[in-house]
Design a protein around this motif. Structure first.
Motif, PDB file in Angstrom:
ATOM      1  N   ALA A 168       0.902  -1.247   0.115  1.00 25.73           N
ATOM      2  CA  ALA A 168      -0.117   0.059  -0.009  1.00 25.73           C
ATOM      3  C   ALA A 168       0.803   1.451   0.113  1.00 25.73           C
ATOM      4  N   SER A 169       2.109   1.132   0.431  1.00 23.60           N
ATOM      5  CA  SER A 169       2.992   2.450   0.426  1.00 23.60           C
ATOM      6  C   SER A 169       3.765   2.273  -0.916  1.00 23.60           C
ATOM      7  N   SER A 170       3.635   1.560  -1.801  1.00 24.34           N
ATOM      8  CA  SER A 170       4.205   1.470  -3.133  1.00 24.34           C
ATOM      9  C   SER A 170       5.788   0.881  -3.036  1.00 24.34           C
ATOM     10  N   THR A 171       5.804   0.095  -1.850  1.00 23.30           N
ATOM     11  CA  THR A 171       7.188  -0.480  -1.449  1.00 23.30           C
ATOM     12  C   THR A 171       7.253  -1.946  -2.258  1.00 23.30           C
ATOM     13  N   LEU A 172       8.224  -2.396  -2.731  1.00 24.96           N
ATOM     14  CA  LEU A 172       8.208  -3.793  -3.222  1.00 24.96           C
ATOM     15  C   LEU A 172       8.621  -4.849  -2.178  1.00 24.96           C
TER      16      LEU A 172
END
Length: 263
Positions: free
Chosen positions: A89-93
């Protein structure tokens, strides 16, 4: 927007999806709330079971991760075919079928990926490094594959041990992990690939919370809860039905009536 493979976990906590848990698409299904404010005020508890009906604005192309190119196809894959990596959700892989982020060596030209253990495909076949190699090689070398450009930097995929694969690159390629968080990182059942070959998309088998059940072209795609999924206890719904409703007015009418719960 990139759909998350954990969309089901999110959906079952939404009031719209809660309506489906009682048997979406029947006369007992409550109509969708008339406003976002109304939806946020719904505090009913999550119940197990039921069908979630989802309206798509187009018919997905073939459900084969190697050759699919449509956005609506991604919506279906999100609940059926997990990837080596995901985007949270925080655009982290983050790892998904992989057990950790890749380990780099030789100046970034060797990429070692540790895999989750104890995972099964939706046909009961074991998920392991051999399965990952088979899928990645298909993605990058099959003449029909739309993933060749995604994995163009990969010159070789090797099995190190049952839970580890090593990718050798022609040059360092920073976007590789992100590519493996999309269709290029979807791993298919080797048993199904051997049985179906080029026709894999007619009866796809991956690792996912739901498994492919049926498809009527231009009408609907049905997925059923997978008993083989490693996190099956968290999957509350029994079935997902993707209904192809091209006309936006018809989609809206179906949503307001409760015939579909998500559009």
């Amino acid at each position: 927007m990139r759909p998350s493979p954990k969309v089901v976990a999110a959906l079952v906590t939404l009031p719209l999806a809660l309506a489906a848990c009682g048997g979406g698409g029947t006369s007992n299904t409550p109509a969708a709330p008339s406003s976002i404010a109304g939806a946020s005020a719904d505090h009913r508890s999550v119940k197990a079971g039921g069908t979630l009906n989802i309206a798509l604005n187009a018919d997905p192309d073939v459900l084969d991760p190697s050759i699919s190119t449509t956005l609506v196809g991604r919506e279906v894959f999100a609940n059926m075919c997990e990837k080596l990596y995901d985007i949270d959700a925080s655009s982290t892989l983050v790892p998904q079928l992989a057990a950790a982020l890749p380990e780099l060596s030789d100046g970034g030209k060797e990429v070692t990926i540790k895999l989750r253990e104890g995972v099964k495909f939706n046909d009961g076949t074991a998920f392991d490094a051999e399965a990952v190699k088979k899928s990645l090689d298909r993605h990058r070398t099959w003449e029909k594959s739309a993933r060749q450009a995604d994995l163009a930097a990969v010159s070789k995929v090797e099995v190190v041990d049952p839970a580890t694969v090593k990718l050798t690159l022609t040059q360092p390629f920073t976007p590789l992990t992100a590519q493996l968080a999309d269709r290029a990182g979807m791993i298919m059942s080797p048993k199904a690939l051997d049985a179906e070959g080029d026709n894999f998309g007619a009866s796809p088998v991956c690792v996912g919370p739901f498994k492919f059940a049926s498809r009527t072209s231009g009408s609907q795609i049905t997925l059923e809860k997978s008993a083989d999924y490693y996190d099956a206890a968290k999957v509350k719904l029994d079935k997902l039905v993707y209904k192809i409703i091209v006309d936006p007015n018809v989609r809206a009418a179906n949503l307001k009536s409760g015939d579909v719960q998500v559009a």
